[in-house]
Design an enzyme around this catalytic site. Structure first.
Site, PDB file in Angstrom:
ATOM      1  N   SER A  47       0.716  -0.790  -0.211  1.00 39.82           N
ATOM      2  CA  SER A  47      -0.206  -0.207   0.348  1.00 39.82           C
ATOM      3  C   SER A  47       0.480   1.138  -0.222  1.00 39.82           C
ATOM      4  CB  SER A  47      -0.595  -0.156   0.814  1.00 39.82           C
ATOM      5  OG  SER A  47      -0.993   1.055   1.530  1.00 39.82           O
ATOM      6  N   ASP A 195      -5.813   1.241  -8.839  1.00 44.24           N
ATOM      7  CA  ASP A 195      -6.516   2.147  -8.807  1.00 44.24           C
ATOM      8  C   ASP A 195      -7.422   2.200 -10.203  1.00 44.24           C
ATOM      9  OD1 ASP A 195      -6.258   2.881  -5.740  1.00 44.24           O
ATOM     10  OD2 ASP A 195      -4.611   4.571  -6.618  1.00 44.24           O
ATOM     11  N   ARG A 268     -14.560   6.653  -8.769  1.00 36.83           N
ATOM     12  CA  ARG A 268     -14.079   5.760 -10.171  1.00 36.83           C
ATOM     13  C   ARG A 268     -14.659   5.168  -9.948  1.00 36.83           C
ATOM     14  NH1 ARG A 268      -8.339   6.897 -10.167  1.00 36.83           N
ATOM     15  NH2 ARG A 268      -7.157   7.758  -7.818  1.00 36.83           N
TER      16      ARG A 268
END
Length: 309
Positions: A47, A195, A268
């Site tokens: 992360s 992402d 997103r």
């Protein structure tokens, strides 16, 4: 709102006095002044958010702070800190800093965000016969998983004018649309494309065959449960998808009928479903799109302009 436990736990080990007032270690957070001490931390997940948080805290801590990861995550923080006069120790599995340094001011050019560009790259890749150029995009190798995924699916992507800005590799990306085919996305490739999962799931909806997304369990604790949100959205526009604990299996079709979609307040998801609308035979209505402004103000205007160009 994301749960903050995986960041709060190592910060507390450094001596930080932080209390999460929201349910499940969520914001709001109450922070009190405290003396920090550097630690050696082995993160259970790859992360960049956790790593960057601890490295930045380490600048004000006594001694050395080292972060180790099970796989390489984005390294923007490690690249930019030296521009401000802060030495960063690169480790085989992470990075480290020593507290006490004083950052100095610097003037930098920040590259265009590949995650934001990805929506336009996928839209062009799905439009057979199209050609789109996105200029000045950061192509940091820890972030280019989306390019590798699209190329593996059959998209043609060219990098022009490769250069460096602010310690980051940059290029102009040219994508030419043609038919896509399903692939498997997991492991290290999933880390580098985490992402872009929502818009890659949209690409999979219109690719020939089956696309498997795996090793993406951390997506369940983003702005929404992105795995569940995308499974719901794909079904809402008529797609076929199987939800798994750590990902999805998407069965591609050439066109889908469209429908009404919930963004779950996730920018997103909202942008990805706007891209999906271009390949649907009927309208796609996305609810709760104000969240898009958190990362990409003007997105819908630019998407419309690109479609009309």
């Amino acid at each position: 709102i994301r749960p903050m436990g995986r960041i709060l736990e190592p910060l507390r080990r450094m001596g930080a006095a932080i209390e999460a007032e929201g349910e499940g270690e969520r914001a709001p957070l109450a922070v009190r002044p405290a003396r920090l001490t550097g630690i050696e931390y082995r993160s259970p997940v790859a992360s960049a958010q956790v790593k960057s948080c601890l490295l930045l805290a380490g600048l004000s801590a006594e001694g050395r702070t080292a972060v180790h990861e099970p796989a390489a995550s984005r390294d923007h923080t490690e690249r930019i800190l030296p521009a401000f006069g802060i030495p960063v120790e690169r480790l085989p599995d992470g990075a480290a800093v020593t507290g006490g340094g004083r950052p100095r001011a610097a003037e930098l050019t920040v590259p265009g965000d590949l995650s934001s560009a990805a929506f336009f790259l996928v839209a062009a890749a799905l439009a057979e016969g199209s050609r789109l150029t996105v200029e000045g995009v950061g192509v940091n190798p820890t972030r280019t998983g989306v390019l590798d995924c699209l190329e593996a699916m059959g998209a043609e992507i060219e990098r022009l004018g490769e250069r460096e800005q602010g310690g980051e590799p940059v290029a102009d990306l040219v994508v030419r649309g043609r038919g896509l085919a399903g692939i498997e996305i997991g492991g290290e490739l999933m880390v580098r494309a985490i992402d872009e999962f929502p818009v890659l799931a949209v690409a999979a909806c219109f690719a020939e065959g089956e696309t498997l997304f795996r090793d993406a369990a951390e997506l369940r604790v983003k702005e929404s449960d992105r795995i569940a949100a995308m499974a719901e959205a794909i079904r809402a526009i008529g797609g076929e998808v199987e939800e798994r604990p750590d990902g999805l299996v998407v069965h591609g079709r050439r066109h889908l009928p469209g429908g009404r979609v919930r963004s779950h307040g996730d920018h997103r998801v909202a942008m990805a479903m706007a891209v999906a609308a271009a390949r649907c035979t009927g309208p796609v209505v996305v609810r709760d799109t104000a969240c898009v402004d958190t990362s990409f103000p003007g997105f819908y205007r630019l998407l419309r302009a690109a479609a009309e160009a």
